[in-house]
Design a protein around this motif. Sequence first.
Motif, PDB file in Angstrom:
ATOM      1  N   GLU A  84       0.858  -1.183   0.000  1.00 49.84           N
ATOM      2  CA  GLU A  84       0.000   0.000   0.000  1.00 49.84           C
ATOM      3  C   GLU A  84       0.897   1.238   0.000  1.00 49.84           C
ATOM      4  O   GLU A  84       2.028   1.195   0.481  1.00 49.84           O
ATOM      5  N   HIS A  85       0.386   2.360  -0.520  1.00 45.65           N
ATOM      6  CA  HIS A  85       1.183   3.591  -0.472  1.00 45.65           C
ATOM      7  C   HIS A  85       0.279   4.798  -0.284  1.00 45.65           C
ATOM      8  O   HIS A  85      -0.939   4.666  -0.234  1.00 45.65           O
ATOM      9  N   TYR A  86       0.925   5.947  -0.152  1.00 42.90           N
ATOM     10  CA  TYR A  86       0.216   7.219   0.046  1.00 42.90           C
ATOM     11  C   TYR A  86       0.343   7.989  -1.266  1.00 42.90           C
ATOM     12  O   TYR A  86       1.350   8.654  -1.496  1.00 42.90           O
ATOM     13  N   PRO A  87      -0.668   7.882  -2.139  1.00 44.83           N
ATOM     14  CA  PRO A  87      -0.552   8.511  -3.464  1.00 44.83           C
ATOM     15  C   PRO A  87      -0.248  10.007  -3.331  1.00 44.83           C
ATOM     16  O   PRO A  87      -0.833  10.684  -2.483  1.00 44.83           O
ATOM     17  N   GLY A  88       0.629  10.478  -4.154  1.00 41.15           N
ATOM     18  CA  GLY A  88       1.017  11.885  -4.091  1.00 41.15           C
ATOM     19  C   GLY A  88       2.272  12.058  -3.264  1.00 41.15           C
ATOM     20  O   GLY A  88       3.321  12.425  -3.792  1.00 41.15           O
ATOM     21  N   MET A  89       2.190  11.743  -1.994  1.00 37.10           N
ATOM     22  CA  MET A  89       3.385  11.865  -1.159  1.00 37.10           C
ATOM     23  C   MET A  89       4.461  10.868  -1.602  1.00 37.10           C
ATOM     24  O   MET A  89       5.650  11.194  -1.594  1.00 37.10           O
ATOM     25  N   THR A  90       4.042   9.669  -1.990  1.00 38.39           N
ATOM     26  CA  THR A  90       5.023   8.672  -2.427  1.00 38.39           C
ATOM     27  C   THR A  90       5.837   9.197  -3.600  1.00 38.39           C
ATOM     28  O   THR A  90       7.070   9.151  -3.591  1.00 38.39           O
ATOM     29  N   GLU A  91       5.143   9.700  -4.616  1.00 39.71           N
ATOM     30  CA  GLU A  91       5.841  10.177  -5.805  1.00 39.71           C
ATOM     31  C   GLU A  91       6.756  11.355  -5.463  1.00 39.71           C
ATOM     32  O   GLU A  91       7.869  11.452  -5.969  1.00 39.71           O
ATOM     33  N   SER A  92       6.276  12.245  -4.587  1.00 40.53           N
ATOM     34  CA  SER A  92       7.126  13.408  -4.287  1.00 40.53           C
ATOM     35  C   SER A  92       8.342  12.997  -3.457  1.00 40.53           C
ATOM     36  O   SER A  92       9.446  13.504  -3.671  1.00 40.53           O
ATOM     37  N   MET A  93       8.191  12.040  -2.543  1.00 41.99           N
ATOM     38  CA  MET A  93       9.358  11.574  -1.788  1.00 41.99           C
ATOM     39  C   MET A  93      10.336  10.828  -2.698  1.00 41.99           C
ATOM     40  O   MET A  93      11.550  10.989  -2.593  1.00 41.99           O
TER      41      MET A  93
END
Lengths: 154, 84
Positions: free
Chosen positions: A51-60
């Motif tokens: 599972e991931h946190y969409p948006g924050m994952t890509e920015s990190m």
Amino acid sequence: MSRISVRVQTAPFDPTHESTLLLAGQSGIGAVASFTGLVRGDGGLKALELEHYPGMTESMMTRIAESAMTRFALSGCTVIHRVGRLEVGAPIVLVLCASAHRSTAFQAVEFVMDWLKSRAPFWKKEEFMDGRIQWVQPREQDAQSLRRWGEGDA
Amino acid sequence: MPDILYFAWLRDRLGRERETLTLPSDVTHVRDLVRLLHDRGGEYGEIFSRPELVRVAVNQSFATLGDRVRPDDEIAFFPPVTGG
């Protein structure tokens, strides 16, 4: 042109294809180091659910890749992380780092993996053969791995 | 009104993945919000009494108890990450 490529996806990835994309049109590259992480079948594990946190994952992931580009003077960096249900043996993560020389390419791949493990918002749930399901606990070793790169953020 | 998001086992235990909350005027920092959630009791009380279990992000950047929260922020609570 940006030589950072960061993706979160359910589909498998093709390291050869990704490497070709990373190298296209560049002539100063002497080394591409690559890491592929797989689902390891320890202790009766059947599959992982990521599972991931969409948006924050890509920015990190972008911040980590940018940091590696600067720190190791890379020519390019690709980071692909899969999410969803992945069975034992399935590839989870791909990191490619391109550089003039091999030592910085190798180091950069380790740097990206260490930061990904501790700063990118992904969580794994384990599904075992006997039906047990449990969330993976973070490992102190991952935090220690990060410390060798010095203080500060990715 | 801030959106509060929950991920992984926090979401499972709290039984919700998001809520919208009107912040009382004395809730100005992450620390205050954690106290407010803790004071609901039940699963909230258990989870938010153990800050070592919980990480927080404000507007998709990692944050700490001393960071500000504002009415239009997106605030997420989740366990330590286990990717890679």
